[in-house]
Design a protein around this motif. Sequence first.
Motif, short mmCIF file in Angstrom:
data_model
loop_
_atom_site.label_atom_id
_atom_site.label_comp_id
_atom_site.label_asym_id
_atom_site.label_seq_id
_atom_site.Cartn_x
_atom_site.Cartn_y
_atom_site.Cartn_z
N SER A 18 0.84 -1.19 0.00
CA SER A 18 0.00 0.00 0.00
C SER A 18 0.88 1.24 0.00
O SER A 18 1.92 1.26 0.66
CB SER A 18 -0.89 0.01 1.25
OG SER A 18 -1.61 1.23 1.35
N ASN A 19 0.44 2.28 -0.74
CA ASN A 19 1.14 3.56 -0.63
C ASN A 19 0.18 4.75 -0.64
O ASN A 19 0.56 5.86 -0.97
CB ASN A 19 2.24 3.70 -1.69
CG ASN A 19 1.73 4.07 -3.07
OD1 ASN A 19 0.61 3.74 -3.45
ND2 ASN A 19 2.57 4.73 -3.85
N GLY A 21 -2.81 6.61 1.94
CA GLY A 21 -3.47 6.64 3.24
C GLY A 21 -2.61 6.03 4.34
O GLY A 21 -1.39 6.12 4.31
N ASP A 22 -3.26 5.41 5.33
CA ASP A 22 -2.56 4.74 6.42
C ASP A 22 -2.12 3.37 5.91
O ASP A 22 -2.85 2.40 5.97
CB ASP A 22 -3.48 4.61 7.64
CG ASP A 22 -2.78 4.04 8.85
OD1 ASP A 22 -1.75 3.33 8.69
OD2 ASP A 22 -3.27 4.27 9.97
N LYS A 23 -0.92 3.32 5.39
CA LYS A 23 -0.42 2.15 4.67
C LYS A 23 -0.40 0.90 5.54
O LYS A 23 -0.84 -0.17 5.11
CB LYS A 23 0.97 2.46 4.12
CG LYS A 23 0.97 3.66 3.20
CD LYS A 23 2.36 4.24 3.06
CE LYS A 23 2.27 5.58 2.36
NZ LYS A 23 3.43 6.39 2.58
N ALA A 24 0.10 1.02 6.75
CA ALA A 24 0.16 -0.13 7.65
C ALA A 24 -1.25 -0.62 7.99
O ALA A 24 -1.51 -1.83 8.01
CB ALA A 24 0.93 0.21 8.92
N GLU A 25 -2.15 0.30 8.24
CA GLU A 25 -3.53 -0.08 8.53
C GLU A 25 -4.18 -0.74 7.32
O GLU A 25 -4.97 -1.68 7.47
CB GLU A 25 -4.35 1.13 8.98
CG GLU A 25 -5.80 0.81 9.30
CD GLU A 25 -6.00 -0.29 10.33
OE1 GLU A 25 -7.04 -1.00 10.22
OE2 GLU A 25 -5.16 -0.47 11.23
N ASN A 26 -3.86 -0.27 6.13
CA ASN A 26 -4.41 -0.90 4.92
C ASN A 26 -3.97 -2.36 4.81
O ASN A 26 -4.78 -3.22 4.43
CB ASN A 26 -3.97 -0.13 3.67
CG ASN A 26 -4.60 1.23 3.57
OD1 ASN A 26 -5.61 1.53 4.22
ND2 ASN A 26 -4.00 2.10 2.77
N ARG A 28 -3.19 -4.31 7.37
CA ARG A 28 -3.94 -5.04 8.42
C ARG A 28 -5.40 -5.27 7.98
O ARG A 28 -5.94 -6.37 8.16
CB ARG A 28 -3.88 -4.28 9.73
CG ARG A 28 -2.54 -4.38 10.44
CD ARG A 28 -2.56 -3.77 11.83
NE ARG A 28 -2.37 -2.33 11.80
CZ ARG A 28 -1.19 -1.72 11.70
NH1 ARG A 28 -0.10 -2.44 11.63
NH2 ARG A 28 -1.11 -0.41 11.70
N GLN A 29 -6.02 -4.26 7.41
CA GLN A 29 -7.40 -4.39 6.97
C GLN A 29 -7.52 -5.44 5.85
O GLN A 29 -8.45 -6.25 5.86
CB GLN A 29 -7.95 -3.05 6.49
CG GLN A 29 -9.41 -3.13 6.06
CD GLN A 29 -9.95 -1.81 5.55
OE1 GLN A 29 -9.29 -0.77 5.56
NE2 GLN A 29 -11.17 -1.84 5.07
N ARG A 50 9.01 -0.60 4.92
CA ARG A 50 8.92 0.61 4.11
C ARG A 50 9.77 0.35 2.88
O ARG A 50 10.94 -0.04 2.99
CB ARG A 50 9.47 1.81 4.88
CG ARG A 50 9.38 3.11 4.11
CD ARG A 50 10.08 4.23 4.90
NE ARG A 50 9.81 5.54 4.37
CZ ARG A 50 10.50 6.11 3.37
NH1 ARG A 50 11.49 5.47 2.80
NH2 ARG A 50 10.17 7.31 2.95
N ASP A 60 4.71 8.05 -3.83
CA ASP A 60 5.04 7.88 -2.42
C ASP A 60 5.60 6.48 -2.17
O ASP A 60 5.31 5.53 -2.91
CB ASP A 60 3.78 8.12 -1.57
CG ASP A 60 4.09 8.43 -0.12
OD1 ASP A 60 5.28 8.60 0.22
OD2 ASP A 60 3.14 8.51 0.67
#
Length: 169
Positions: A18-19, A21-26, A28-29, A50, A60
Amino acid sequence: MIDRAAVAPYDALIGLGSNIGDKAENIRQATALLTQQGDIRVVAASRLYRTAPWGVTDQDWFVNACIAVATGLSPQALLARCQSVENAMKRVRQERWGPRVIDVDVLVYKNVSLDDPTLTLPHPRITERAFVLVPLAEIAPDLVLNGHPLSHWLSRVDLSEVTRLDAPK
């Protein structure tokens, strides 16, 4: 060709990135969405990394991870689930290798070699991508791709573009 003899038990290896929004949360989701129906179970998960963008470099940075899963789904059904997760998370496909809220790829499925219009296994560019190889080495260190161990492929990519998110600065 994949030699799975020494690899921890799993049915498939999946890459997530993911790059937006909240990449780590993406990440996890996406993992939660993949497993919510109960027919996919995570048996190992890498740390989050990263990573520099690949292909289209004017964007990004990414967060990437890999998971090993147990599932009774066929490779095509697993791919369909991965794509349904991307759709549920509103992934927009405008530019190849461009920005994305989530990318969910089937990297390896058992010892299956497959080349059809919708799915190639193992993933055709897995050995070129540090952002896949580094987290993959955490969860399937004994994996052999195309007759070579992961260490061979890792020695051929730029590891400076991959940093563990929880690593000391």
